[in-house]
Scaffold this motif. Structure first.
Motif, short mmCIF file in Angstrom:
data_model
loop_
_atom_site.label_atom_id
_atom_site.label_comp_id
_atom_site.label_asym_id
_atom_site.label_seq_id
_atom_site.Cartn_x
_atom_site.Cartn_y
_atom_site.Cartn_z
N THR A 179 26.07 -16.08 -6.23
CA THR A 179 25.91 -15.03 -7.24
C THR A 179 24.59 -14.27 -7.11
N LEU A 180 23.59 -14.87 -6.52
CA LEU A 180 22.30 -14.17 -6.39
C LEU A 180 22.42 -12.93 -5.52
N SER A 181 23.39 -12.89 -4.62
CA SER A 181 23.57 -11.75 -3.74
C SER A 181 24.47 -10.67 -4.32
N VAL A 182 25.09 -10.94 -5.45
CA VAL A 182 25.98 -9.96 -6.07
C VAL A 182 25.16 -8.84 -6.68
N ARG A 183 25.43 -7.61 -6.26
CA ARG A 183 24.66 -6.48 -6.76
C ARG A 183 25.46 -5.60 -7.72
N MET A 184 26.77 -5.76 -7.74
CA MET A 184 27.59 -4.96 -8.64
C MET A 184 28.80 -5.78 -9.07
N MET A 185 29.14 -5.67 -10.35
CA MET A 185 30.35 -6.29 -10.86
C MET A 185 31.17 -5.23 -11.57
#
Length: 121
Positions: A28-34
């Protein structure tokens, strides 16, 4: 890998409100957009809203003013607050996540299984 699990859907009446949740786990630390998408019976999946910690939020024109997307980075959870529900909001709502910021609308790497929202008139 990122795993996404939606919850909060249900059967409601027109005018009611719902708050959908999307719990993320894994990288999740690499998720930049949801983002949130929805698919009504017999229709294509459509973009609803998206959020990025660095560039803000975006909404489909059809939901502006009634839908609010938010994200709790500590809990790795995204939310979609839906107010003044209409029968035409009936759909399966999907959460999605991506590692880049190239587009609000597509290119998502991971998807949840969806949560059904049914609005009766």
């Amino acid at each position: 890998q990122v795993q996404l699990v939606e919850s909060g859907g249900g059967l409601v009446e027109a005018g009611d409100s719902l708050k959908l949740s999307c719990a993320a786990s894994g990288r999740t630390l690499s998720v930049r957009m949801m983002g949130w998408f929805r698919q009504a019976p017999g229709k294509d999946r459509e973009f609803v809203a998206a959020i990025s910690q660095t560039i803000g939020t975006a909404y489909a024109d059809s939901v502006k003013g009634r839908f609010t997307i938010s994200r709790d980075n500590v809990r790795n959870t995204a939310f979609l607050q839906i107010d003044s529900l209409k029968p035409e909001d009936t759909a399966v709502y999907y959460c999605a996540a991506k590692y880049d910021l190239t587009s609000w609308l597509d290119g998502y790497d991971y998807w949840g299984q969806g949560t059904q929202v049914t609005v009766s008139s």
